[in-house]
Design a protein around this motif. Structure first.
Motif, PDB file in Angstrom:
ATOM      1  N   ASN A   1       0.812  -1.218   0.000  1.00  0.00           N
ATOM      2  CA  ASN A   1       0.000   0.000   0.000  1.00  0.00           C
ATOM      3  C   ASN A   1       0.846   1.270   0.000  1.00  0.00           C
ATOM      4  O   ASN A   1       0.334   2.367   0.184  1.00  0.00           O
ATOM      5  CB  ASN A   1      -0.967   0.011   1.191  1.00  0.00           C
ATOM      6  CG  ASN A   1      -0.260   0.138   2.537  1.00  0.00           C
ATOM      7  OD1 ASN A   1       0.970   0.100   2.605  1.00  0.00           O
ATOM      8  ND2 ASN A   1      -1.032   0.271   3.603  1.00  0.00           N
ATOM      9  N   GLY A   2       2.166   1.088  -0.199  1.00  0.00           N
ATOM     10  CA  GLY A   2       3.046   2.244  -0.301  1.00  0.00           C
ATOM     11  C   GLY A   2       3.501   2.807   1.022  1.00  0.00           C
ATOM     12  O   GLY A   2       4.201   3.822   1.050  1.00  0.00           O
ATOM     13  N   LYS A   3       3.140   2.164   2.119  1.00  0.00           N
ATOM     14  CA  LYS A   3       3.551   2.619   3.444  1.00  0.00           C
ATOM     15  C   LYS A   3       4.248   1.482   4.189  1.00  0.00           C
ATOM     16  O   LYS A   3       3.965   0.309   3.956  1.00  0.00           O
ATOM     17  CB  LYS A   3       2.348   3.105   4.252  1.00  0.00           C
ATOM     18  CG  LYS A   3       1.638   4.312   3.657  1.00  0.00           C
ATOM     19  CD  LYS A   3       0.457   4.731   4.530  1.00  0.00           C
ATOM     20  CE  LYS A   3      -0.253   5.939   3.949  1.00  0.00           C
ATOM     21  NZ  LYS A   3      -1.397   6.367   4.806  1.00  0.00           N
ATOM     22  N   ALA A   4       5.136   1.870   5.082  1.00  0.00           N
ATOM     23  CA  ALA A   4       5.778   0.906   5.983  1.00  0.00           C
ATOM     24  C   ALA A   4       5.452   1.345   7.400  1.00  0.00           C
ATOM     25  O   ALA A   4       6.138   2.195   7.983  1.00  0.00           O
ATOM     26  CB  ALA A   4       7.288   0.874   5.757  1.00  0.00           C
ATOM     27  N   SER A   5       4.377   0.796   7.932  1.00  0.00           N
ATOM     28  CA  SER A   5       3.827   1.292   9.191  1.00  0.00           C
ATOM     29  C   SER A   5       3.964   0.276  10.319  1.00  0.00           C
ATOM     30  O   SER A   5       3.638  -0.903  10.143  1.00  0.00           O
ATOM     31  CB  SER A   5       2.349   1.647   9.015  1.00  0.00           C
ATOM     32  OG  SER A   5       1.764   1.989  10.255  1.00  0.00           O
ATOM     33  N   LEU A   6       4.427   0.746  11.464  1.00  0.00           N
ATOM     34  CA  LEU A   6       4.484  -0.099  12.660  1.00  0.00           C
ATOM     35  C   LEU A   6       3.100  -0.536  13.114  1.00  0.00           C
ATOM     36  O   LEU A   6       2.969  -1.473  13.899  1.00  0.00           O
ATOM     37  CB  LEU A   6       5.168   0.670  13.803  1.00  0.00           C
ATOM     38  CG  LEU A   6       6.667   0.451  14.004  1.00  0.00           C
ATOM     39  CD1 LEU A   6       7.187   1.360  15.106  1.00  0.00           C
ATOM     40  CD2 LEU A   6       6.972  -0.999  14.333  1.00  0.00           C
ATOM     41  N   LYS A   7       2.067   0.152  12.625  1.00  0.00           N
ATOM     42  CA  LYS A   7       0.704  -0.183  13.029  1.00  0.00           C
ATOM     43  C   LYS A   7       0.031  -1.162  12.080  1.00  0.00           C
ATOM     44  O   LYS A   7      -1.128  -1.514  12.265  1.00  0.00           O
ATOM     45  CB  LYS A   7      -0.131   1.099  13.140  1.00  0.00           C
ATOM     46  CG  LYS A   7       0.371   2.048  14.232  1.00  0.00           C
ATOM     47  CD  LYS A   7      -0.513   3.278  14.359  1.00  0.00           C
ATOM     48  CE  LYS A   7      -0.011   4.201  15.468  1.00  0.00           C
ATOM     49  NZ  LYS A   7      -0.868   5.401  15.615  1.00  0.00           N
ATOM     50  N   GLU A   8       0.752  -1.592  11.043  1.00  0.00           N
ATOM     51  CA  GLU A   8       0.214  -2.548  10.081  1.00  0.00           C
ATOM     52  C   GLU A   8       0.803  -3.925  10.363  1.00  0.00           C
ATOM     53  O   GLU A   8       2.019  -4.119  10.290  1.00  0.00           O
ATOM     54  CB  GLU A   8       0.551  -2.127   8.655  1.00  0.00           C
ATOM     55  CG  GLU A   8      -0.202  -0.912   8.166  1.00  0.00           C
ATOM     56  CD  GLU A   8      -1.595  -1.260   7.652  1.00  0.00           C
ATOM     57  OE1 GLU A   8      -1.977  -2.441   7.712  1.00  0.00           O
ATOM     58  OE2 GLU A   8      -2.294  -0.338   7.191  1.00  0.00           O
ATOM     59  N   ASP A   9      -0.050  -4.892  10.685  1.00  0.00           N
ATOM     60  CA  ASP A   9       0.426  -6.245  10.973  1.00  0.00           C
ATOM     61  C   ASP A   9       1.256  -6.813   9.830  1.00  0.00           C
ATOM     62  O   ASP A   9       2.299  -7.446  10.064  1.00  0.00           O
ATOM     63  CB  ASP A   9      -0.760  -7.169  11.240  1.00  0.00           C
ATOM     64  CG  ASP A   9      -1.381  -6.963  12.605  1.00  0.00           C
ATOM     65  OD1 ASP A   9      -2.595  -7.180  12.735  1.00  0.00           O
ATOM     66  OD2 ASP A   9      -0.657  -6.607  13.552  1.00  0.00           O
TER      67      ASP A   9
END
Length: 332
Positions: free
Chosen positions: A119-127
């Protein structure tokens, strides 16, 4: 290069799958069954992308779940994946924005965070991002057990961490499912005569002044002693205090200590996988002396529980767990 192209293609495919749900509801808002289903789906999705076997990812995630439970410096996980990265580790130690989810900026500042769901993001909140980041790290070492263990040691720098994760992975591989940590059995069959009370913290004098790190369950000689959880037999043998004793590590990283046995169940050895209710030994009165010493106290099972926090272990009172397991078993 080929590996990266395959990974990119798989991530695009995954963008249409379950793991693209943004951001997932907090784990505590979901049923246990839903959480297990989502976790297993994520493990297997990441296996397809990175070739790291799902049960190794489950082993790491379960180990990290135990660390979150045992340590005060880590909050509960936001989603269903428990692997922990600090903001500095994720975004990069010199990144001026430690909350950044921009993959390019994270890479620029040597952060570890990666986009796991395309999704174009590298998020600590995304499993998916968290799990993919760890799976990608392990894949750099290889896909077989030996190389994965090397990768784990390089990450944790602790032999016990590698041993615990390996045990978790072996259990998940054997049973093919992850909804195992809530299953328990009382240490002795309920149809036998036994009695116990809370004795954790009581003073003990033999061998030097010390406290009692467990609960004593009094029962007749040769009463069967059972595994209380799924786990790995870590220890078997004699101890001058505990006599013939066994140690079993469960899926919460907790070490279960069974002491003063009269003997062990046939063929049980260190490294064995056990399930709740499996007979592992028999009540006795061994201990307080050289190997073979018996009869210095009434027959009973000393049952202790020790929690691992990633650095060390300490005992805690097993009595509440024993009462809960006993009551649950009686009601079934």
């Amino acid at each position: 290069m080929i590996k990266k192209i395959i990974a990119l293609m798989m991530m695009v495919m995954m963008s249409f799958s379950i793991i693209t749900s943004i951001p997932a509801a907090h784990a505590e808002e979901k049923s246990a069954e839903t959480i297990y289903q989502e976790r297993l789906a994520l493990y297997k999705d990441m296996e397809a992308i990175t070739q790291v076997p799902w049960y190794w990812l489950a082993g790491v995630d379960t180990y990290e779940k135990g660390l979150r439970r045992a340590r005060k410096d880590r909050d509960s996980a936001d989603g269903v994946i428990n692997i922990y990265f600090s903001p500095k580790e994720w975004a990069g130690p010199l990144n001026p924005d430690l909350n950044s989810d921009n993959p390019s900026a994270i890479a620029l500042f040597d952060g570890i965070g990666l986009d796991g769901n395309g999704n174009g993001k590298a998020s600590l909140k995304e499993d998916a991002d968290v799990l993919y980041t760890f799976a990608n790290y392990l894949s750099d070492y290889g896909y077989d057990d030996d190389n994965i263990q090397i990768g784990l040691w390089e990450y944790y720098h602790r032999d016990q961490a590698v041993n615990i994760i390996t045990g978790h992975a072996r259990i998940y591989k054997k049973y093919g499912r992850i909804d195992l940590d809530d299953e328990h059995a009382f240490p002795v069959p309920l149809n036998y005569n036994y009695s116990y009370r809370s004795t954790w913290g009581d003073s003990r004098g033999w061998g030097g002044r010390r406290i009692h790190e467990g609960t004593d369950i009094f029962a007749d000689y040769r009463t069967p002693v059972r595994a209380t959880s799924y786990g790995i037999v870590e220890l078997k043998g004699w101890n001058k205090f505990g006599g013939w004793r066994l140690g079993i590590r469960d899926l919460s990283n907790t070490y279960h200590y069974y002491a003063h046995l009269s003997g062990f169940e046939d063929e049980i050895e260190t490294g064995d996988i056990v399930a709740p209710g499996d007979v592992i030994g028999y009540v006795g009165s061994s201990g307080y002396g050289k190997p073979g010493t018996e009869g210095k106290f009434p027959p009973h099972l000393h049952y202790g529980m020790y929690r691992d926090n990633g650095y060390s272990e300490w005992s805690f009172d097993p009595y509440p767990s024993l009462k809960s397991w006993e009551q649950r078993e009686r009601s079934n």
